[in-house]
Design an enzyme around this catalytic site. Sequence first.
Site, PDB file in Angstrom:
ATOM      1  N   ARG A 104       0.835  -1.213   0.000  1.00  0.00           N
ATOM      2  CA  ARG A 104       0.000   0.000   0.000  1.00  0.00           C
ATOM      3  C   ARG A 104       0.862   1.252   0.000  1.00  0.00           C
ATOM      4  O   ARG A 104       0.563   2.230  -0.691  1.00  0.00           O
ATOM      5  CB  ARG A 104      -0.929  -0.010   1.218  1.00  0.00           C
ATOM      6  CG  ARG A 104      -1.855   1.184   1.303  1.00  0.00           C
ATOM      7  CD  ARG A 104      -2.718   1.109   2.546  1.00  0.00           C
ATOM      8  NE  ARG A 104      -3.669   0.016   2.468  1.00  0.00           N
ATOM      9  CZ  ARG A 104      -4.920   0.145   2.022  1.00  0.00           C
ATOM     10  NH1 ARG A 104      -5.344   1.331   1.607  1.00  0.00           N
ATOM     11  NH2 ARG A 104      -5.720  -0.881   2.012  1.00  0.00           N
TER      12      ARG A 104
ATOM     13  N   TYR B 190      -1.576 -13.180  -0.772  1.00  0.00           N
ATOM     14  CA  TYR B 190      -1.227 -12.835  -2.151  1.00  0.00           C
ATOM     15  C   TYR B 190       0.156 -12.192  -2.160  1.00  0.00           C
ATOM     16  O   TYR B 190       0.602 -11.627  -1.158  1.00  0.00           O
ATOM     17  CB  TYR B 190      -2.264 -11.893  -2.782  1.00  0.00           C
ATOM     18  CG  TYR B 190      -2.587 -10.640  -1.999  1.00  0.00           C
ATOM     19  CD1 TYR B 190      -1.839  -9.475  -2.156  1.00  0.00           C
ATOM     20  CD2 TYR B 190      -3.669 -10.610  -1.113  1.00  0.00           C
ATOM     21  CE1 TYR B 190      -2.150  -8.323  -1.453  1.00  0.00           C
ATOM     22  CE2 TYR B 190      -3.992  -9.465  -0.411  1.00  0.00           C
ATOM     23  CZ  TYR B 190      -3.221  -8.325  -0.581  1.00  0.00           C
ATOM     24  OH  TYR B 190      -3.545  -7.184   0.132  1.00  0.00           O
TER      25      TYR B 190
ATOM     26  N   ASP C 196     -14.427   6.062   0.852  1.00  0.00           N
ATOM     27  CA  ASP C 196     -14.964   5.644   2.152  1.00  0.00           C
ATOM     28  C   ASP C 196     -15.754   6.735   2.854  1.00  0.00           C
ATOM     29  O   ASP C 196     -16.562   6.439   3.743  1.00  0.00           O
ATOM     30  CB  ASP C 196     -13.824   5.195   3.065  1.00  0.00           C
ATOM     31  CG  ASP C 196     -13.339   3.785   2.750  1.00  0.00           C
ATOM     32  OD1 ASP C 196     -13.952   3.123   1.897  1.00  0.00           O
ATOM     33  OD2 ASP C 196     -12.350   3.355   3.365  1.00  0.00           O
TER      34      ASP C 196
END
Length: 367
Positions: free
Chosen positions: A97, A202, A261
Amino acid sequence: MRRIAIVGAGIGGLTAAIALTRRDAECVVVEQRPALGDEGTGIQISPNAAAELLDLGVRLDFAVPVAQRELRRWQDDRVLGRTDLGRYDVPYLTMPRGALIGALREAAGGSRIVLGRRCVAVRDDRTSAVLGFDDGTAGRFDAVIGADGLRSVVRGLTCSATPAHSGLAAGRAVLPRAAAGRFVDTDRVVVWLGPGRHCVTYPISHDHVNLVVVAPSARFDGWHPSVRGLIALAGRMRPRPLYDMPPLPVWHHGRVVLLGDAAHPILPFIAQGAAQAIEDAVTLADRLDFAGFQASRQERVRQVFAMSRAGLRVHHLPDGPEQRIRDRALAAARPDAHDWLYGHRIAAASRRRSDDTSSTRDARPSF
């Protein structure tokens, strides 16, 4: 030139800054954190969002293309279903990220990014949008975009709704890929489904994989040794509560608009929170009017939210008749079952690249 404030320097806010700057807006991104941290945990960026970032010129050469997702049974590691993620013209990408935030910040170089400044109030006085800050100062802008996430301050201007706790928490860890490879194939997304909880892995680089466990607690007693081995390899994980909220009926008020969000926090069951914020940001820059932006996005976000909310139950079914029906459905799923989700913005980005952008650059904003 329109002067626009973006509250929040996360994925949605930085993408909005890049997209709006390409539409000749002057963007000021305000972030309450003193630094944009190098978050090492992973994130999945599906083709619908990757297409938009690539079209905006965001550098993603550090990302890992993933061609397959497997859903496995919690107890015996049996594969329940596979999704071909390589069927799209744009790859399904996984990455740290923090690396994505860094790439977005680099691409947003034409915008001013102000760190360590907390927005505490927003108002629309009909001639401008006014932001109030915790140091007592204020700023005036032609428009304000609330990209300030789950606990959005800007949302308070449009409604009093607040996200609800799902009853679950997510623990995350980054593992050495060589060590994780003893327990799982590290070249794909793998999801183990089980009673009341699930686990995901992952790759996020050549050397590392991401591990996520979603559960009321960290106990995975009785699960397959692969899952328990990965959790043991991770050691202590700090769980973070998971929240969501049905998409707001109204995402804008005067010169103020919400995205990501702030407008529609989504549970991570289909890994679409960041992707939908990216879609929001690009659509907002393309449409230029807030009512049109909301109208063009609301139904798609509603569908994504419903699918993600369904995962709250479907991912965590106890063994029994419903679980067996789900498993048969996963095994029989059509190859194109996810095209509506992953292929959507690929087509839109392609159309935009082929069009003369003068029509959008000359459009007049509604604020």
